[in-house]
Design a protein around this motif. Structure first.
Motif, short mmCIF file in Angstrom:
data_model
loop_
_atom_site.label_atom_id
_atom_site.label_comp_id
_atom_site.label_asym_id
_atom_site.label_seq_id
_atom_site.Cartn_x
_atom_site.Cartn_y
_atom_site.Cartn_z
N GLY A 128 -5.26 -0.78 0.48
CA GLY A 128 -4.66 0.67 0.95
C GLY A 128 -5.81 1.66 1.04
N LEU A 129 -6.52 1.80 0.09
CA LEU A 129 -7.59 2.84 0.18
C LEU A 129 -8.52 2.47 1.32
CD1 LEU A 129 -8.68 3.16 -3.51
CD2 LEU A 129 -7.30 4.67 -2.23
N GLU A 130 -9.18 1.42 1.76
CA GLU A 130 -10.02 1.11 2.86
C GLU A 130 -9.16 1.60 4.19
OE1 GLU A 130 -13.51 0.75 4.39
OE2 GLU A 130 -13.22 0.70 2.49
N MET A 131 -8.00 0.98 4.14
CA MET A 131 -7.26 1.13 5.53
C MET A 131 -6.37 2.31 5.59
SD MET A 131 -5.86 -2.70 6.21
CE MET A 131 -4.62 -2.60 4.90
N ARG A 132 -6.53 3.42 4.49
CA ARG A 132 -5.71 4.57 4.30
C ARG A 132 -3.99 3.95 4.63
NH1 ARG A 132 -8.03 9.68 7.13
NH2 ARG A 132 -9.80 9.30 5.80
N SER A 133 -3.70 3.18 4.00
CA SER A 133 -2.23 2.87 4.17
C SER A 133 -1.48 3.06 2.88
CB SER A 133 -2.21 1.36 4.52
OG SER A 133 -1.00 0.69 4.31
N MET A 134 -0.49 3.89 2.98
CA MET A 134 0.35 4.27 2.01
C MET A 134 1.38 3.07 1.41
SD MET A 134 -0.44 6.99 0.31
CE MET A 134 1.11 7.15 -0.53
N PRO A 135 1.74 2.25 2.67
CA PRO A 135 2.52 1.31 2.10
C PRO A 135 1.77 0.09 1.15
CG PRO A 135 3.02 1.46 4.48
CD PRO A 135 1.80 2.51 4.08
N MET A 136 0.56 0.03 1.29
CA MET A 136 -0.08 -0.95 0.56
C MET A 136 -0.42 -0.39 -0.70
SD MET A 136 -0.78 -3.50 2.01
CE MET A 136 -1.74 -4.26 0.96
N MET A 137 -0.51 0.89 -1.00
CA MET A 137 -0.58 1.63 -2.20
C MET A 137 0.68 1.41 -2.78
SD MET A 137 -3.49 2.65 -2.29
CE MET A 137 -3.87 3.68 -3.64
N TYR A 138 1.72 1.59 -2.11
CA TYR A 138 3.08 1.18 -3.00
C TYR A 138 3.26 -0.12 -3.42
CZ TYR A 138 4.95 6.02 -2.02
OH TYR A 138 5.03 7.50 -1.88
N ALA A 139 2.70 -0.99 -2.37
CA ALA A 139 2.87 -2.55 -2.79
C ALA A 139 1.93 -2.83 -3.97
CB ALA A 139 2.37 -3.25 -1.59
N GLY A 140 0.94 -2.15 -4.06
CA GLY A 140 0.04 -2.27 -5.42
C GLY A 140 0.58 -1.56 -6.67
N SER A 141 1.42 -0.48 -6.52
CA SER A 141 2.17 0.18 -7.61
C SER A 141 3.15 -0.87 -8.19
CB SER A 141 2.87 1.30 -7.05
OG SER A 141 3.29 2.06 -8.35
N VAL A 142 3.74 -1.65 -7.14
CA VAL A 142 4.98 -2.42 -7.62
C VAL A 142 4.33 -3.84 -8.34
CG1 VAL A 142 6.48 -4.24 -6.76
CG2 VAL A 142 6.52 -1.94 -6.05
N CYS A 143 3.07 -4.06 -7.80
CA CYS A 143 2.24 -5.40 -8.49
C CYS A 143 1.91 -5.08 -9.96
CB CYS A 143 1.22 -5.79 -7.53
SG CYS A 143 1.67 -6.76 -6.14
N TRP A 144 1.33 -3.63 -9.80
CA TRP A 144 0.89 -3.08 -11.20
C TRP A 144 2.08 -3.12 -12.36
CZ3 TRP A 144 -4.10 -2.35 -12.30
CH2 TRP A 144 -4.46 -1.73 -13.70
N GLY A 145 3.18 -2.62 -11.58
CA GLY A 145 4.45 -2.60 -12.50
C GLY A 145 4.57 -4.00 -13.34
#
Length: 251
Positions: A128-145
């Motif tokens: 998400g950070l490297e590609m500047r992708s907000m959907p990937m950031m949200y996916a990471g947040s779900v996995c983190w939860g």
């Protein structure tokens, strides 16, 4: 509490020092537990690696998202939602799933499976950070939860699979002490590593996103911790001559 009366009687029968423990007594108690229980010491080593990587992540997400994404007036709300609110909303929903596994398994076997959820979160944040992708950031947040739900269980209960009944408080104190050490150092390491790849104005000095570099470092530590749990599970299973899928005391 099952067998509470017997547990309390055994604890009262243990010799203990009079008065309040001296300030350095906690360190001495921690070292004594680690020296006396080699398997628990190994478990704590791999927990330190996993936990250090995990504790580096929230700090850098707040910093990197502000510079990487054009969130405008919603920058604060979005950062809080991804790093805190969404994972916390998922924890009570996912805990029953992890509880089913922990109820059937030794904590080492549990961590050998559960830890990879943190790896999945780190990979999503990295992309998400490297590609500047907000959907990937949200996916990471779900996995983190999902990962945090299992972590909340194992962090509070895992030491019981190692500790003799009368020593559970000492084992938990050891875990808490080491968690405090990494909790102190990991955010500092994360922010300073980020600044290492930025100029005085905060602009990146490399072709890679500085936040992604820090996430990559934290991901390496997390993976090493997970691999350590996989090794420890196999090693303890061989020593016991049985699968770690059933609760066993090894302290």
């Amino acid at each position: 509490v099952r067998d509470e009366a017997a547990a309390l009687a055994a604890e009262r029968a243990m010799p203990r020092a009079a008065g309040i423990m001296r300030p350095w007594g906690g360190v001495a108690s921690t070292l004594k537990v680690l020296r006396s229980d080699r398997r628990f010491a190994q478990f704590m080593l791999f927990m330190f690696l996993l936990g250090f990587g995990n504790l580096m992540t929230p700090t850098i997400l707040v910093i990197a998202m502000a510079s990487r994404f054009d969130l405008g007036a919603n920058a604060y709300k979005t950062s809080v939602f991804i790093t805190t609110s969404l994972p916390y909303l998922l924890i009570p929903l996912i805990i029953p799933v992890w509880a089913s596994l922990l109820d059937r398994a030794h904590v080492v076997y549990f961590r050998a499976i559960h830890g990879w959820a943190f790896v999945a979160a780190g990979l999503c944040f990295l992309a998400g950070l490297e590609m500047r992708s907000m959907p990937m950031m949200y996916a990471g947040s779900v996995c983190w939860g999902v990962a945090s739900a299992g972590g909340a269980l194992a962090w509070n209960l895992g030491h019981v699979d190692f500790a003799p009944p009368t020593q559970t408080s000492h084992y938990m104190a050891t875990h808490v002490t080491l968690n405090g050490v990494r909790g102190l150092l990991a955010p500092l390491a994360s922010s300073n590593l980020y600044n290492l790849f930025c100029d005085r104005a905060g602009a990146p000095t490399t072709r890679f996103e500085p936040g992604a570099i820090v996430i990559a470092v934290s991901l390496v530590l997390t993976i090493l911790g997970c691999l350590g749990f996989v090794w420890l599970n196999a090693s303890m299973s061989r020593a016991l001559g049985a699968s770690m899928r059933r609760p066993r005391r090894t302290g």
